[in-house]
Scaffold this motif. Structure first.
Motif, PDB file in Angstrom:
ATOM      1  N   ALA A 316       0.820  -1.220   0.000  1.00 35.23           N
ATOM      2  CA  ALA A 316       0.000   0.000   0.000  1.00 35.23           C
ATOM      3  C   ALA A 316       0.855   1.272   0.000  1.00 35.23           C
ATOM      4  O   ALA A 316       0.414   2.330  -0.483  1.00 35.23           O
ATOM      5  N   LYS A 317       2.090   1.172   0.507  1.00 35.17           N
ATOM      6  CA  LYS A 317       2.981   2.335   0.562  1.00 35.17           C
ATOM      7  C   LYS A 317       3.891   2.413  -0.662  1.00 35.17           C
ATOM      8  O   LYS A 317       4.728   3.326  -0.764  1.00 35.17           O
ATOM      9  N   GLY A 318       3.788   1.473  -1.594  1.00 36.21           N
ATOM     10  CA  GLY A 318       4.526   1.536  -2.842  1.00 36.21           C
ATOM     11  C   GLY A 318       5.894   0.904  -2.817  1.00 36.21           C
ATOM     12  O   GLY A 318       6.679   1.107  -3.749  1.00 36.21           O
ATOM     13  N   PHE A 319       6.230   0.090  -1.792  1.00 42.39           N
ATOM     14  CA  PHE A 319       7.535  -0.574  -1.770  1.00 42.39           C
ATOM     15  C   PHE A 319       7.600  -1.639  -2.847  1.00 42.39           C
ATOM     16  O   PHE A 319       6.584  -2.254  -3.210  1.00 42.39           O
ATOM     17  N   ASP A 320       8.840  -1.875  -3.324  1.00 38.38           N
ATOM     18  CA  ASP A 320       9.005  -2.902  -4.363  1.00 38.38           C
ATOM     19  C   ASP A 320       9.132  -4.284  -3.719  1.00 38.38           C
ATOM     20  O   ASP A 320       9.285  -4.436  -2.500  1.00 38.38           O
ATOM     21  N   ILE A 321       9.133  -5.300  -4.582  1.00 33.88           N
ATOM     22  CA  ILE A 321       9.125  -6.685  -4.119  1.00 33.88           C
ATOM     23  C   ILE A 321      10.364  -7.044  -3.299  1.00 33.88           C
ATOM     24  O   ILE A 321      10.244  -7.649  -2.223  1.00 33.88           O
ATOM     25  N   PRO A 322      11.604  -6.714  -3.731  1.00 30.12           N
ATOM     26  CA  PRO A 322      12.769  -7.091  -2.926  1.00 30.12           C
ATOM     27  C   PRO A 322      12.729  -6.501  -1.528  1.00 30.12           C
ATOM     28  O   PRO A 322      13.118  -7.167  -0.555  1.00 30.12           O
ATOM     29  N   THR A 323      12.269  -5.271  -1.378  1.00 25.49           N
ATOM     30  CA  THR A 323      12.209  -4.652  -0.054  1.00 25.49           C
ATOM     31  C   THR A 323      11.174  -5.345   0.828  1.00 25.49           C
ATOM     32  O   THR A 323      11.404  -5.587   2.016  1.00 25.49           O
ATOM     33  N   ILE A 324      10.052  -5.659   0.196  1.00 25.48           N
ATOM     34  CA  ILE A 324       9.018  -6.382   0.957  1.00 25.48           C
ATOM     35  C   ILE A 324       9.531  -7.753   1.382  1.00 25.48           C
ATOM     36  O   ILE A 324       9.306  -8.195   2.517  1.00 25.48           O
ATOM     37  N   ALA A 325      10.251  -8.442   0.513  1.00 23.89           N
ATOM     38  CA  ALA A 325      10.787  -9.769   0.826  1.00 23.89           C
ATOM     39  C   ALA A 325      11.753  -9.705   1.995  1.00 23.89           C
ATOM     40  O   ALA A 325      11.758 -10.568   2.884  1.00 23.89           O
ATOM     41  N   ALA A 326      12.591  -8.671   2.035  1.00 21.34           N
ATOM     42  CA  ALA A 326      13.543  -8.526   3.127  1.00 21.34           C
ATOM     43  C   ALA A 326      12.828  -8.328   4.459  1.00 21.34           C
ATOM     44  O   ALA A 326      13.217  -8.900   5.495  1.00 21.34           O
ATOM     45  N   GLU A 327      11.773  -7.503   4.456  1.00 22.02           N
ATOM     46  CA  GLU A 327      11.026  -7.263   5.688  1.00 22.02           C
ATOM     47  C   GLU A 327      10.295  -8.532   6.138  1.00 22.02           C
ATOM     48  O   GLU A 327      10.235  -8.845   7.339  1.00 22.02           O
ATOM     49  N   ILE A 328       9.744  -9.272   5.180  1.00 19.31           N
ATOM     50  CA  ILE A 328       9.067 -10.537   5.534  1.00 19.31           C
ATOM     51  C   ILE A 328      10.053 -11.507   6.164  1.00 19.31           C
ATOM     52  O   ILE A 328       9.762 -12.164   7.171  1.00 19.31           O
TER      53      ILE A 328
END
Length: 362
Positions: A316-328
Motif C-alpha cells: 500500500a505504501k509503494g515498496f518494491d518486491i525485494p524490499t518487501i521480501a527482506a522485511e518478511i
C-alpha cells in the motif's frame, strides 16, 4: 445272617448280633433297653455265617404278658449294605464336589425353591467375610447378601433377578449389582445364575460370582478420562475456531477481488501453511504473494501470519518486491522462536509497461 432257624433257636439276641464289629458296650445297651421294657432300634455291622461283614438294621421289641412281665422279644433285621454303599458313594461325591467348588476363585452358592441357602464354597466365605457356612445354610440368602441396591435403596425379593429365575426359568448374567458383606459393606459383583430343574420344575438355583471392584474402578477411571477428553476436545475446537477466525482476518482471502486474479485454496487439513495474498500498489502495480510454511496443521498456519501484514502494508505504501521480501524475512526470523522455513513466491505485475517481476525464495 446265613443262620438257619435251628441254629438261632435258643440263642440270645445279643449273641446273634455280637458277631460283627460293634462298639464297646453294644450288648449292654440292648439289654438295658430290654430290661426297661423299651424297644431298641439301631444299625450295626454284623458278620454273616459265611464270614463276611454286612450292614444290618435291627429292631428288638419286648413282648410282655398280662402281668407286665417281658416273656418274649420280636427281632426284625434288614440287610442295609446296599443302602450304606449308596450313602457312602453319595457322600464321596458330595465331598468331591465340595473340594472342587472350594478350589474355585469364584464364589458359589446354591439355594432351594424358597430361596434358602443350601451350600456355599470357600471363596464365598472369603469374599463376603463369613467364617463358616453354618452362618448361611438354611437362611434366606437374599436377606443376607442381596437386600439393597448399589445406591443403598432397598431391593425387594420379588424384583431380584436371581429370584425371578424361578418364574422365567432362564439363566441370568448381571454385572451392575452388589452383594453385601457380613460387615455391611458393598461388594461390586458380576454373577451368573442357572436354574436347577427336576422333571421340568425349577427346584433351586446355583449362582457363581466374581469380585469386580477393580473393574468398576477402572471403568470409573476410563469414564473420567473420557469426560476429560471430551472437555479437552471441546476446548480444542473452541481454540481452533478462534485461531481459524484469527487466521482468516490476517489472510484477508475475502478481500481478493481483483479481476486479474482467480485462485483455489483447498488445504488437506483444517489448518495449513498455504497462503495467498493480493494487493495493488499506489501506481496500480499488482502484487501477488504465494507462501507455504513447512509442516502441517495449526503450527504451519501460524507461521505464515507474520507474512501477510508487511505484504499488505508495504504494498500500500509503494515498496518494491525485494524490499518487501527482506522485511518478511526479518519478521519470520524474529517472530517465530522455533526453526521454521517458509517458501515464498512474490510477483509484481505492471499492466501499463507489460512487465512482470518475480521473487522466489524462503
Amino acid at each position: 445272617t446265613g443262620i438257619c432257624a435251628a441254629d438261632a433257636i435258643g440263642q440270645l439276641p445279643g449273641e446273634l448280633a455280637d458277631r460283627g464289629l460293634q462298639y464297646m458296650g453294644f450288648s449292654e445297651q440292648i439289654w438295658q433297653a430290654i430290661h426297661n421294657k423299651r424297644a431298641w432300634r439301631g444299625e450295626l455291622i454284623n458278620r454273616h455265617k459265611a464270614g463276611h461283614l454286612y450292614h444290618e438294621e435291627m429292631s428288638i421289641s419286648p413282648v410282655p404278658n398280662k402281668q407286665g412281665e417281658v416273656t418274649h422279644f420280636v427281632v426284625v433285621t434288614q440287610n442295609i449294605t446296599a443302602r450304606k454303599e449308596m450313602e457312602r458313594d453319595l457322600q464321596y461325591s458330595r465331598e468331591a464336589v465340595q473340594r472342587l467348588l472350594d478350589s474355585m476363585e469364584e464364589g458359589v452358592y446354591e439355594i432351594d425353591a424358597l430361596g434358602n441357602c443350601i451350600f456355599v464354597n470357600r471363596a464365598f466365605l472369603q469374599l463376603l467375610g463369613y467364617q463358616d457356612a453354618a452362618e448361611l445354610t438354611g437362611k434366606h440368602i437374599h436377606e443376607l447378601i442381596h437386600h439393597h441396591r448399589p445406591d443403598g435403596s432397598p431391593y425387594p425379593k420379588n424384583e431380584c433377578r436371581i429370584n425371578r429365575i424361578f418364574l422365567d426359568q432362564q439363566p441370568v448374567n448381571v454385572a451392575d449389582e452388589v452383594f453385601w458383606r457380613k460387615d455391611g459393606t458393598a461388594l461390586p459383583v458380576e454373577y451368573w445364575t442357572h436354574p436347577i430343574e427336576m422333571d421340568g420344575v425349577v427346584t433351586g438355583a446355583i449362582t457363581t460370582f466374581v469380585d469386580i471392584t477393580e473393574r468398576v474402578r477402572m471403568t470409573g477411571l476410563l469414564l473420567e478420562q473420557n469426560r476429560q477428553l471430551l472437555d479437552y476436545s471441546e476446548r480444542v475446537k473452541e481454540e481452533e475456531d478462534t485461531a481459524r477466525e484469527f487466521i482468516k482476518r490476517f489472510s484477508a482471502l475475502d478481500k481478493i477481488t481483483d479481476p486479474l486474479v482467480q485462485f483455489i485454496l483447498r488445504p488437506a487439513e483444517n489448518f495449513s501453511g498455504d497462503m495467498i495474498a493480493v494487493a495493488r500498489a499506489p501506481d496500480n502495480r499488482l502484487h501477488v504473494l504465494l507462501a507455504d510454511s513447512a509442516g502441517h496443521g495449526l503450527t504451519a498456519a501460524l507461521a505464515v501470519i507474520p507474512i501477510t501484514q508487511p505484504f499488505y502494508q508495504m504494498t500500500a505504501k509503494g515498496f518494491d518486491i525485494p524490499t518487501i521480501a527482506a522485511e518478511i524475512n526479518r519478521r519470520v526470523r524474529d517472530y517465530l522462536q522455533l526453526p521454521r522455513y517458509v517458501a515464498c513466491v512474490m510477483l509484481s505485475l505492471d499492466t501499463e509497461t507489460q512487465t512482470l517481476q518475480v521473487w522466489n525464495g524462503g
